[in-house]
Design a protein around this motif. Structure first.
Motif, mmCIF file in Angstrom:
data_model
loop_
_atom_site.group_PDB
_atom_site.id
_atom_site.type_symbol
_atom_site.label_atom_id
_atom_site.label_comp_id
_atom_site.label_asym_id
_atom_site.label_seq_id
_atom_site.Cartn_x
_atom_site.Cartn_y
_atom_site.Cartn_z
ATOM 1 N N CYS A 306 -6.869 38.863 -65.845
ATOM 2 C CA CYS A 306 -7.672 38.800 -67.066
ATOM 3 C C CYS A 306 -7.723 37.367 -67.606
ATOM 4 N N MET A 307 -6.557 36.716 -67.641
ATOM 5 C CA MET A 307 -6.499 35.329 -68.112
ATOM 6 C C MET A 307 -7.303 34.408 -67.196
ATOM 7 N N MET A 308 -7.199 34.660 -65.891
ATOM 8 C CA MET A 308 -7.875 33.815 -64.910
ATOM 9 C C MET A 308 -9.394 33.931 -65.021
ATOM 10 N N LEU A 309 -9.893 35.166 -65.127
ATOM 11 C CA LEU A 309 -11.338 35.364 -65.208
ATOM 12 C C LEU A 309 -11.914 34.817 -66.517
ATOM 13 N N ARG A 310 -11.121 34.866 -67.582
ATOM 14 C CA ARG A 310 -11.577 34.272 -68.837
ATOM 15 C C ARG A 310 -11.705 32.756 -68.719
ATOM 16 N N LYS A 311 -10.839 32.150 -67.894
ATOM 17 C CA LYS A 311 -10.937 30.706 -67.650
ATOM 18 C C LYS A 311 -12.258 30.358 -66.966
ATOM 19 N N PHE A 312 -12.771 31.320 -66.185
ATOM 20 C CA PHE A 312 -14.056 31.119 -65.514
ATOM 21 C C PHE A 312 -15.227 31.629 -66.372
ATOM 22 N N SER A 313 -14.948 31.897 -67.643
ATOM 23 C CA SER A 313 -15.978 32.283 -68.634
ATOM 24 C C SER A 313 -16.604 33.647 -68.349
ATOM 25 N N PHE A 314 -15.847 34.551 -67.731
ATOM 26 C CA PHE A 314 -16.322 35.923 -67.564
ATOM 27 C C PHE A 314 -15.852 36.756 -68.767
ATOM 28 N N PRO A 315 -16.718 37.600 -69.330
ATOM 29 C CA PRO A 315 -16.321 38.431 -70.493
ATOM 30 C C PRO A 315 -15.376 39.547 -70.063
ATOM 31 N N THR A 316 -14.077 39.282 -70.148
ATOM 32 C CA THR A 316 -13.067 40.159 -69.551
ATOM 33 C C THR A 316 -12.081 40.657 -70.592
ATOM 34 N N VAL A 317 -11.652 41.924 -70.426
ATOM 35 C CA VAL A 317 -10.609 42.514 -71.273
ATOM 36 C C VAL A 317 -9.670 43.308 -70.371
ATOM 37 N N ALA A 318 -8.384 43.366 -70.745
ATOM 38 C CA ALA A 318 -7.364 44.032 -69.920
ATOM 39 C C ALA A 318 -6.935 45.350 -70.547
ATOM 40 N N LEU A 319 -6.438 46.255 -69.701
ATOM 41 C CA LEU A 319 -5.906 47.542 -70.161
ATOM 42 C C LEU A 319 -4.737 47.930 -69.264
ATOM 43 N N HIS A 320 -3.527 47.911 -69.835
ATOM 44 C CA HIS A 320 -2.342 48.299 -69.071
ATOM 45 C C HIS A 320 -1.268 48.807 -70.036
ATOM 46 N N SER A 321 -0.219 49.369 -69.492
ATOM 47 C CA SER A 321 0.786 50.058 -70.314
ATOM 48 C C SER A 321 1.691 49.112 -71.090
ATOM 49 N N MET A 322 1.679 47.818 -70.774
ATOM 50 C CA MET A 322 2.496 46.861 -71.529
ATOM 51 C C MET A 322 1.839 46.454 -72.849
ATOM 52 N N MET A 323 0.603 46.824 -73.047
ATOM 53 C CA MET A 323 -0.093 46.499 -74.288
ATOM 54 C C MET A 323 0.273 47.510 -75.373
ATOM 55 N N LYS A 324 0.207 47.081 -76.627
ATOM 56 C CA LYS A 324 0.411 48.005 -77.737
ATOM 57 C C LYS A 324 -0.749 49.001 -77.787
ATOM 58 N N GLN A 325 -0.476 50.176 -78.352
ATOM 59 C CA GLN A 325 -1.498 51.217 -78.337
ATOM 60 C C GLN A 325 -2.784 50.787 -79.048
ATOM 61 N N LEU A 440 1.929 32.735 -68.532
ATOM 62 C CA LEU A 440 2.475 34.077 -68.759
ATOM 63 C C LEU A 440 3.999 34.064 -68.740
ATOM 64 N N GLU A 441 4.575 33.251 -67.846
ATOM 65 C CA GLU A 441 6.030 33.120 -67.810
ATOM 66 C C GLU A 441 6.552 32.503 -69.104
ATOM 67 N N ALA A 442 5.808 31.527 -69.647
ATOM 68 C CA ALA A 442 6.204 30.888 -70.913
ATOM 69 C C ALA A 442 6.147 31.877 -72.077
ATOM 70 N N ALA A 443 5.297 32.907 -71.955
ATOM 71 C CA ALA A 443 5.179 33.930 -73.001
ATOM 72 C C ALA A 443 6.227 35.032 -72.839
ATOM 73 N N HIS A 444 7.117 34.878 -71.840
ATOM 74 C CA HIS A 444 8.218 35.838 -71.611
ATOM 75 C C HIS A 444 7.691 37.262 -71.378
ATOM 76 N N PHE A 445 6.699 37.357 -70.514
ATOM 77 C CA PHE A 445 6.085 38.659 -70.238
ATOM 78 C C PHE A 445 7.098 39.632 -69.625
#
Length: 524
Positions: A306-325, A440-445
């Motif tokens: 998701c982060m990578m595609l946004r760098k290429f200016s694609f309108p991207t959003v992520a959905l996974h279980s690590m996100m808040k509800q 992402l590593e710096a954000a302590h994912f």
């Protein structure tokens, strides 16, 4: 609209279907709705109802477990036939159980009338939406019980006795263990949507939670199981059921819809991301208004892509279980409303989500199980629309593709790509990917993942530190057992080698014996 009327549905439900654009029932609705409604056809002896006969009160019958039909002399439900429905994704399975449940609720409304269990939070909200829309004339009260939300607020909703409860097993089991402000002892319907996922043991095992829930529901109920994939577990349940369950399966040569164009793209593992970027750029150039879902295997990969595609200016959003509800709801809403055209998701989005406008599904990894592939690609080509599915296949995934082709009874066609165009962006993609990994590593994912695991254990009433010690002890025991097994195997190999060596040698002479000729003895 005569089709829905002929299924035995009331006129108000037929009108609701018409207003929602449901013109004709789908095969799974034609097969299952009459069977679910007929399951309550009366077959027991009857008697006249006296004005003083308390057993004529439906509320009394719900409490005592007597037959629902007034005047029936039986002590239990005279007919209770469960239903198991299996049909392709996007074939209208949700409406197949929502419509008959609403019909029965309108005849004798009370709360809690129906319990729906589902494996994912997003699917729970989608099912609740269908209940609300179709049940609007009833003033239907529903309650959604899923993880990631305030348990106190959920407990208050349950205490108000809604007509329908839609829940994930883990959170509902937590409420049953910790609260006595509500009861599901009088429910008339128990529905398991995506039943194969609920009943099979896997990375998320619902067994313990389902045991707690099934102990709390009445024995006299109607159980409805629906799924897009018929597994060995569901076949076994069909054979073990004692009440002659109604079984409906779509008769089709393939497990996916005909409108779905299924392709594969053979790529080296190291350049997979470059091929993905090239594919998205190609679809965006040719069809700017297309919506794309990209499925991947882990939360971390999902976030990096998701982060990578946004760098290429694609309108991207992520959905996974690590996100808040709340973040998950927001991401899904933005994708459904076409604010973002690209959704990158783990398999939390592969089950049951109905987003009709999705034109392309891309599998960033080849699914390890054919049924996961079927559910993923089922997010496109829904309700008769066209769709395309492309799976990125590496040199290590050939056997997985063969298993998928065997399951769906269809050969995947190759998707052609100009390799030279991919090589032009390869270095840039690799650099951007590495930058995103560092960020992402710096954000302590990974640390956040461990924190979430600890929170989940605390919610389940377990001590995280004690669980960690148990895991460590179990790992030590497993390691000791492995070492012991290795030693035994080495000893057996040495003994075997020794026996083989002895077979090639001449027999040893015992001590004190002579191997040469026996000397002749002279006269005494």
């Amino acid at each position: 609209m005569a089709g829905f009327a002929e299924l035995g549905l009331s006129s108000w439900l037929v009108e609701q279907c018409r207003q929602l654009g449901l013109k004709q029932p789908t095969p799974v609705q034609l097969g299952c709705i009459p069977a679910i409604l007929e399951a309550f056809a009366h077959s027991g002896p009857t008697r006249r109802r006296a004005t003083s006969d308390v057993t004529g009160d439906p509320g009394f019958r719900r409490t005592t477990g007597q037959c629902w039909h007034l005047g029936c002399m039986t002590d239990s439900l005279c007919v209770r036939r469960d239903c198991l429905g299996c049909a392709k994704t996007g074939s209208g399975k949700t409406a197949a159980f929502v419509l008959p449940i609403l019909q029965k609720l309108s005849e004798d409304p009370y709360g809690i009338f129906c319990l729906v269990l589902t494996p994912t939070r997003e699917l729970a909200y989608q099912i609740a939406e269908q209940f609300r829309v179709l049940g609007k004339p009833l003033g239907l009260k529903d309650c959604i019980i899923v993880g990631g939300m305030d348990m106190v607020a959920q407990a208050l909703e349950l205490s108000r006795k809604p007509h329908v409860v839609i829940a994930t097993p883990g959170r509902l089991a937590d409420h049953l263990r910790s609260s006595n402000t509500f009861s599901i002892k009088k429910i008339r319907f128990l529905v398991m949507d995506e039943a194969d996922r609920l009943l099979e043991q896997g990375c998320t095992d619902f067994t313990v939670d389902l045991e707690a829930i099934l102990a709390a529901v009445p024995a006299h109920r109607q159980t409805l199981l629906f799924s897009a994939t018929l597994t060995d577990t569901l076949r076994e349940l069909q054979g073990l059921a004692t009440n002659q369950p109604f079984f409906w399966e779509a008769q089709a040569p393939v497990s996916t819809v005909e409108q779905l164009d299924q392709r594969y793209l053979l790529v080296p593992e190291k350049v997979k991301d470059a091929y993905l970027v090239h594919l998205i750029q190609r679809f965006q150039d040719e069809h700017e208004d297309w919506s794309i879902i990209i499925f991947t295997n882990t939360c971390k990969t999902c976030q990096i892509l998701c982060m990578m595609l946004r760098k290429f200016s694609f309108p991207t959003v992520a959905l996974h279980s690590m996100m808040k509800q709340k973040e998950r709801f927001a991401a899904l809403a933005k994708f459904k409303s076409s604010i973002y055209r690209i959704l990158i998701a783990t398999d939390v989005a592969s089950r049951g989500l109905d987003i009709p406008t999705v034109q392309v599904v891309i599998n960033h990894n080849t699914p390890g199980l054919p049924k996961i592939y079927i559910h993923r690609v089922g997010r496109t080509a829904r309700a008769g629309r066209q769709g395309q599915a492309i799976t990125l296949v590496t040199q290590y995934d050939i056997h997985l593709v063969h298993a998928i082709e065997e399951q769906i009874k269809k050969k995947l066609e190759e998707f052609s790509v100009e390799e030279a165009e991919v090589l032009q962006i390869l270095t840039q993609v690799n650099v951007v990917r590495r930058e995103c990994e560092i960020k992402l590593e710096a954000a302590h994912f990974d640390e956040k993942k461990e924190i979430n695991k600890r929170k989940q254990l605390i919610l389940e009433g377990k001590d995280p530190d004690l669980e960690a010690k148990r895991k460590a002890e179990l790992a030590k025991i497993k390691q000791k057992n492995r070492r012991f097994k290795e030693k035994v195997e080495e000893t057996l190999k040495r003994q075997k080698a020794g026996r083989a060596g002895h077979k090639g040698r001449p027999p040893r002479t015992p001590p004190g014996s002579h191997s040469g000729p026996v000397p002749s003895q002279g006269p005494a």
